[in-house]
Design a protein around this motif. Sequence first.
Motif, PDB file in Angstrom:
ATOM      1  N   ASP A  26      72.952  45.558  43.687  1.00 20.41           N
ATOM      2  CA  ASP A  26      73.834  45.313  44.836  1.00 20.41           C
ATOM      3  C   ASP A  26      74.332  46.663  45.315  1.00 20.41           C
ATOM      4  O   ASP A  26      75.200  47.284  44.676  1.00 20.41           O
ATOM      5  N   LEU A  84      76.141  49.341  48.031  1.00 22.63           N
ATOM      6  CA  LEU A  84      77.209  49.417  49.029  1.00 22.63           C
ATOM      7  C   LEU A  84      77.290  50.839  49.540  1.00 22.63           C
ATOM      8  O   LEU A  84      77.393  51.792  48.758  1.00 22.63           O
ATOM      9  N   LYS A  85      77.260  50.984  50.862  1.00 22.74           N
ATOM     10  CA  LYS A  85      77.322  52.301  51.494  1.00 22.74           C
ATOM     11  C   LYS A  85      78.701  52.495  52.113  1.00 22.74           C
ATOM     12  O   LYS A  85      79.141  51.713  52.971  1.00 22.74           O
ATOM     13  N   VAL A 133      83.277  51.243  55.034  1.00 21.43           N
ATOM     14  CA  VAL A 133      81.878  50.813  54.885  1.00 21.43           C
ATOM     15  C   VAL A 133      81.056  51.380  56.040  1.00 21.43           C
ATOM     16  O   VAL A 133      81.547  51.516  57.176  1.00 21.43           O
ATOM     17  N   GLU A 165      77.504  51.235  58.220  1.00 21.15           N
ATOM     18  CA  GLU A 165      76.317  50.486  58.646  1.00 21.15           C
ATOM     19  C   GLU A 165      75.231  51.458  59.107  1.00 21.15           C
ATOM     20  O   GLU A 165      75.526  52.529  59.634  1.00 21.15           O
ATOM     21  N   GLY A 167      68.480  40.048  51.439  1.00 19.51           N
ATOM     22  CA  GLY A 167      68.349  41.449  51.084  1.00 19.51           C
ATOM     23  C   GLY A 167      66.896  41.871  51.117  1.00 19.51           C
ATOM     24  O   GLY A 167      66.130  41.425  51.982  1.00 19.51           O
ATOM     25  N   SER A 170      71.547  49.565  55.465  1.00 16.78           N
ATOM     26  CA  SER A 170      72.837  48.956  55.121  1.00 16.78           C
ATOM     27  C   SER A 170      73.335  48.140  56.308  1.00 16.78           C
ATOM     28  O   SER A 170      73.237  48.562  57.467  1.00 16.78           O
ATOM     29  N   LYS A 176      76.260  46.782  53.051  1.00 17.16           N
ATOM     30  CA  LYS A 176      75.518  46.283  51.897  1.00 17.16           C
ATOM     31  C   LYS A 176      74.004  46.393  52.069  1.00 17.16           C
ATOM     32  O   LYS A 176      73.479  46.277  53.166  1.00 17.16           O
ATOM     33  N   VAL A 234      70.837  44.934  49.271  1.00 18.80           N
ATOM     34  CA  VAL A 234      70.577  44.342  47.968  1.00 18.80           C
ATOM     35  C   VAL A 234      69.077  44.411  47.690  1.00 18.80           C
ATOM     36  O   VAL A 234      68.262  44.092  48.561  1.00 18.80           O
ATOM     37  N   ASN A 253      75.757  47.112  40.164  1.00 11.86           N
ATOM     38  CA  ASN A 253      76.461  47.418  41.413  1.00 11.86           C
ATOM     39  C   ASN A 253      76.492  48.924  41.648  1.00 11.86           C
ATOM     40  O   ASN A 253      77.019  49.681  40.829  1.00 11.86           O
ATOM     41  N   THR A 258      77.421  52.076  44.399  1.00 10.93           N
ATOM     42  CA  THR A 258      78.099  52.532  45.605  1.00 10.93           C
ATOM     43  C   THR A 258      77.570  53.913  45.975  1.00 10.93           C
ATOM     44  O   THR A 258      77.563  54.823  45.143  1.00 10.93           O
TER      45      THR A 258
END
Length: 382
Positions: A188, A190-191, A198, A200, A224, A252, A257, A259, A346, A348
């Motif tokens: 998972d 996350l950017k 966050v 995109e 994803g 992202s 996100k 995935v 997870n 990041t």
Amino acid sequence: MNVKSDYPVLEKKIDEDDNNVGWNDIGDYEIGQTVPYRYRTAVPNMNGYHSYYMAFQDKMDEALTFDPSSVQITISDGTKTYTLANSEFTVAENVKGLTFEAAIANLKAIVDREFPGGMNTNGENTYGQSIEVTYNATLNDKAADQTGRPGFENTVRLEFSNNPDSDGTGDTGFTPWDTVVAFTYKIDGLKINNHDKVLEGAKFRLYSDADCQNEVFLKKGANGYIVINRDSVGGDDHTGGSRPADAVEMVSDAAGKFVIFGLDQGTYWLKETQAPDGYRPILDPIQITITPTFTSDRDSYVDGQGATDAILKDLQAIATTKQFLGGADNTKTEDLVTDVATGTANLTVVNHVGSKLPVTGSNATIIMLAAGAVIGGAGLYM
């Protein structure tokens, strides 16, 4: 008539290609990867039979796709090995509530013909030769819906002749079912920026080597990105093959996100290929290592255990990033938060804002910057 007095015993195994584990009851794989299976039994005492029926009856999870062309049956006495011709057995799919059945109509005729050394004047033979059945399946896209526990089971039993009657063919009996299990995992992602906003639109590719030459192909799924192992495109796990038409870069989403579904244990390298608007890309790939902990008893799997903590006991993941920030070269290694039940790690990924330079991870950058400063300074005094 000599009445049969012994019965075959069947053993099923899966081939785990990581850490030199080999044939056992437990494995993990990427989506699209070839999953090898094997049965072993022995030729029973067939004296008293005119013909002898043996059928391997297999059920597999819907996340596994059976390859009927891969079935091979061999018989060996330790000196000679005979591979059955395609005409000497049949493979039937979706019959009797099974995924498939591989049946030998008359095992006795084949063994007596190929291994006649033990035959006596009464037409009796010394049996006990080994029988091995191998075949492949592929972990398919349905595995993306069930990463982690309970895994994907494959189970088999043997139907065999017993209690020969007056015509020497007999009825049939069954061995107990024997089951093995496979697992897969996900990341998972996350950017964000270094103020927890966050981001995109960041683009990424995944690789299986530190030099980022062997891309792990991914396609867009409903929730994803799904791995396309190179076994599925004419290659060999992480090398060779052709790039599939549906392979894409990850991006992202509005929540930052991305995935990745269907990962094996081992090390991957995640490379940012395009930063969000207003940011410079992270130049060095992030190294991610996924490490499951399985039971030490890998040869005693029981149907349903994959859903418990008895088999897949724990999941760990480590990420290493390289940063060049504020004039310093900094390497950071951290343990990722994981969920063994869902097979999730997870991750990041942070882009820094302001005057700080993005990740470079190379001392050469410092040298180049210093050289540039010297050159620029020389120019001012010329």
